[in-house]
Design a protein around this motif. Sequence first.
Motif, mmCIF file in Angstrom:
data_model
loop_
_atom_site.group_PDB
_atom_site.id
_atom_site.type_symbol
_atom_site.label_atom_id
_atom_site.label_comp_id
_atom_site.label_asym_id
_atom_site.label_seq_id
_atom_site.Cartn_x
_atom_site.Cartn_y
_atom_site.Cartn_z
ATOM 1 N N SER A 141 -28.283 -25.769 19.832
ATOM 2 C CA SER A 141 -27.395 -26.798 20.371
ATOM 3 C C SER A 141 -26.288 -26.161 21.192
ATOM 4 C CB SER A 141 -26.763 -27.604 19.234
ATOM 5 O OG SER A 141 -25.827 -28.539 19.738
ATOM 6 N N PRO A 142 -25.961 -26.736 22.354
ATOM 7 C CA PRO A 142 -24.752 -26.310 23.073
ATOM 8 C C PRO A 142 -23.523 -26.624 22.222
ATOM 9 C CG PRO A 142 -26.145 -27.721 24.449
ATOM 10 C CD PRO A 142 -26.656 -27.821 23.054
ATOM 11 N N LYS A 143 -22.485 -25.836 22.377
ATOM 12 C CA LYS A 143 -21.276 -26.026 21.574
ATOM 13 C C LYS A 143 -20.706 -27.428 21.747
ATOM 14 C CE LYS A 143 -20.029 -21.133 21.854
ATOM 15 N NZ LYS A 143 -19.021 -20.146 22.376
ATOM 16 N N GLU A 144 -20.858 -27.984 22.944
ATOM 17 C CA GLU A 144 -20.272 -29.290 23.238
ATOM 18 C C GLU A 144 -20.986 -30.445 22.544
ATOM 19 O OE1 GLU A 144 -20.219 -26.912 27.165
ATOM 20 O OE2 GLU A 144 -21.415 -27.067 25.335
ATOM 21 N N PHE A 145 -22.164 -30.194 21.961
ATOM 22 C CA PHE A 145 -22.987 -31.300 21.452
ATOM 23 C C PHE A 145 -23.054 -31.364 19.936
ATOM 24 C CE2 PHE A 145 -24.026 -31.620 25.806
ATOM 25 C CZ PHE A 145 -24.538 -32.884 26.008
ATOM 26 N N GLY A 146 -22.226 -30.610 19.256
ATOM 27 C CA GLY A 146 -22.130 -30.747 17.806
ATOM 28 C C GLY A 146 -23.444 -30.564 17.090
ATOM 29 N N ARG A 147 -23.858 -31.619 16.369
ATOM 30 C CA ARG A 147 -25.073 -31.526 15.559
ATOM 31 C C ARG A 147 -26.347 -31.871 16.322
ATOM 32 N NH1 ARG A 147 -23.457 -34.072 9.623
ATOM 33 N NH2 ARG A 147 -21.791 -32.561 9.124
ATOM 34 N N LYS A 148 -26.223 -32.339 17.555
ATOM 35 C CA LYS A 148 -27.417 -32.640 18.338
ATOM 36 C C LYS A 148 -28.078 -31.341 18.778
ATOM 37 C CE LYS A 148 -26.090 -37.170 20.118
ATOM 38 N NZ LYS A 148 -25.888 -37.998 21.345
ATOM 39 N N LYS A 149 -29.350 -31.209 18.458
ATOM 40 C CA LYS A 149 -30.067 -29.957 18.728
ATOM 41 C C LYS A 149 -31.372 -30.234 19.452
ATOM 42 C CE LYS A 149 -28.293 -27.948 14.403
ATOM 43 N NZ LYS A 149 -27.350 -27.019 15.040
ATOM 44 N N VAL A 150 -31.898 -29.197 20.084
ATOM 45 C CA VAL A 150 -33.255 -29.243 20.624
ATOM 46 C C VAL A 150 -34.133 -28.350 19.756
ATOM 47 C CG1 VAL A 150 -32.615 -29.811 22.985
ATOM 48 C CG2 VAL A 150 -32.717 -27.415 22.290
ATOM 49 N N ASP A 151 -35.413 -28.691 19.684
ATOM 50 C CA ASP A 151 -36.319 -27.929 18.823
ATOM 51 C C ASP A 151 -36.369 -26.459 19.209
ATOM 52 O OD1 ASP A 151 -37.038 -30.037 17.182
ATOM 53 O OD2 ASP A 151 -38.697 -30.655 18.467
ATOM 54 N N ASP A 185 -33.691 -38.222 26.873
ATOM 55 C CA ASP A 185 -32.315 -38.612 27.158
ATOM 56 C C ASP A 185 -31.333 -37.565 26.630
ATOM 57 O OD1 ASP A 185 -30.340 -40.697 28.041
ATOM 58 O OD2 ASP A 185 -29.840 -40.656 25.914
ATOM 59 N N LYS A 186 -31.585 -37.055 25.440
ATOM 60 C CA LYS A 186 -30.720 -36.030 24.841
ATOM 61 C C LYS A 186 -30.712 -34.758 25.688
ATOM 62 C CE LYS A 186 -32.478 -33.858 21.398
ATOM 63 N NZ LYS A 186 -33.022 -33.582 20.047
ATOM 64 N N MET A 187 -31.890 -34.284 26.075
ATOM 65 C CA MET A 187 -31.954 -33.065 26.879
ATOM 66 C C MET A 187 -31.343 -33.275 28.259
ATOM 67 S SD MET A 187 -35.580 -31.211 25.897
ATOM 68 C CE MET A 187 -36.646 -32.580 26.317
ATOM 69 N N GLN A 188 -31.555 -34.454 28.830
ATOM 70 C CA GLN A 188 -30.973 -34.743 30.137
ATOM 71 C C GLN A 188 -29.448 -34.685 30.078
ATOM 72 O OE1 GLN A 188 -31.414 -38.751 31.670
ATOM 73 N NE2 GLN A 188 -31.589 -38.012 33.772
ATOM 74 N N LYS A 189 -28.864 -35.271 29.036
ATOM 75 C CA LYS A 189 -27.409 -35.250 28.892
ATOM 76 C C LYS A 189 -26.901 -33.831 28.678
ATOM 77 C CE LYS A 189 -26.364 -39.946 27.297
ATOM 78 N NZ LYS A 189 -27.595 -40.577 27.772
ATOM 79 N N MET A 190 -27.643 -33.035 27.910
ATOM 80 C CA MET A 190 -27.251 -31.636 27.719
ATOM 81 C C MET A 190 -27.229 -30.892 29.049
ATOM 82 S SD MET A 190 -29.202 -30.464 24.223
ATOM 83 C CE MET A 190 -28.698 -31.086 22.604
ATOM 84 N N ALA A 191 -28.275 -31.106 29.841
ATOM 85 C CA ALA A 191 -28.369 -30.412 31.129
ATOM 86 C C ALA A 191 -27.279 -30.868 32.090
ATOM 87 C CB ALA A 191 -29.740 -30.636 31.740
ATOM 88 N N GLU A 192 -26.888 -32.121 32.000
ATOM 89 C CA GLU A 192 -25.874 -32.653 32.909
ATOM 90 C C GLU A 192 -24.455 -32.262 32.491
ATOM 91 O OE1 GLU A 192 -28.182 -36.687 34.453
ATOM 92 O OE2 GLU A 192 -26.782 -36.806 32.772
#
Length: 241
Positions: free
Chosen positions: A72-82, A125-132
């Motif tokens: 997970s990026p630091k900005e996204f807390g507990r939201k993670k990618v596999d 949607d989650k990955m798109q927001k991370m990338a943006e």
Amino acid sequence: MSNSISEIQKFVQDTLNSLLGSLNDGFAVNELAYLSSQGKNELQVRDKIAWRLHNEVAKKYGDQYAVCREWSPKEFGRKKVDLAVLELNTKCTDINSVIAMIEFKAQSIVKKENWYLAEFKRDIDKMQKMAEDCTICQDADLYFVFLETGQEGKVDAYKPIIAYSQYLTSNVKYYSDADYKSYIYTLRSYWEEFNNVLAGCVKNQEPKVIYIGNVYGYNQYISPLIIGPLKAKDIKFNVTK
């Protein structure tokens, strides 16, 4: 984007496709069939792919590149990618950039369902927001891997211990050599539903049926669908009412 990042992204794309085409590698004989008969195989396959991809990337490009599980990026807390393929700095003390982000989902009954389409939209949607929103993720390739597990026939023997056996009704499509074309047609028609989620981003794939072993007398198969690489800026969701 630098040529070096483009090169490794192409390597990750080719390697991911190759690894998903040889799912049994790294498992003992019939092990993946056993695991798949006991429930969803998403985590087992994901972790094996992570290990194999990590080794291939490091062997090709060195220890400055790594595959990280549950990242997970630091900005996204507990939201993670596999899985995330990461480029570290030369001292390996921080992350320079994210090469790719990969999500996995699995279905163990071959029939048309809606839950995995909703999960697909959430993951993309989650990955798109991370990338943006995350600077180091902006050039990342995004992937969604869908694992469709089937078997040769309806469960009779061992029914009490095979997962989802109570749901194996006449609506389920089974794989058999005699009915191969029909099975492939069914998978293709189900997979086309992903196009109803994204507007023009999904390339139709011809399903490939991979034999993963025999357990309790039943042959087991996996058909992997790889959606990607996608770029966040190119992703558009269909508007549903």
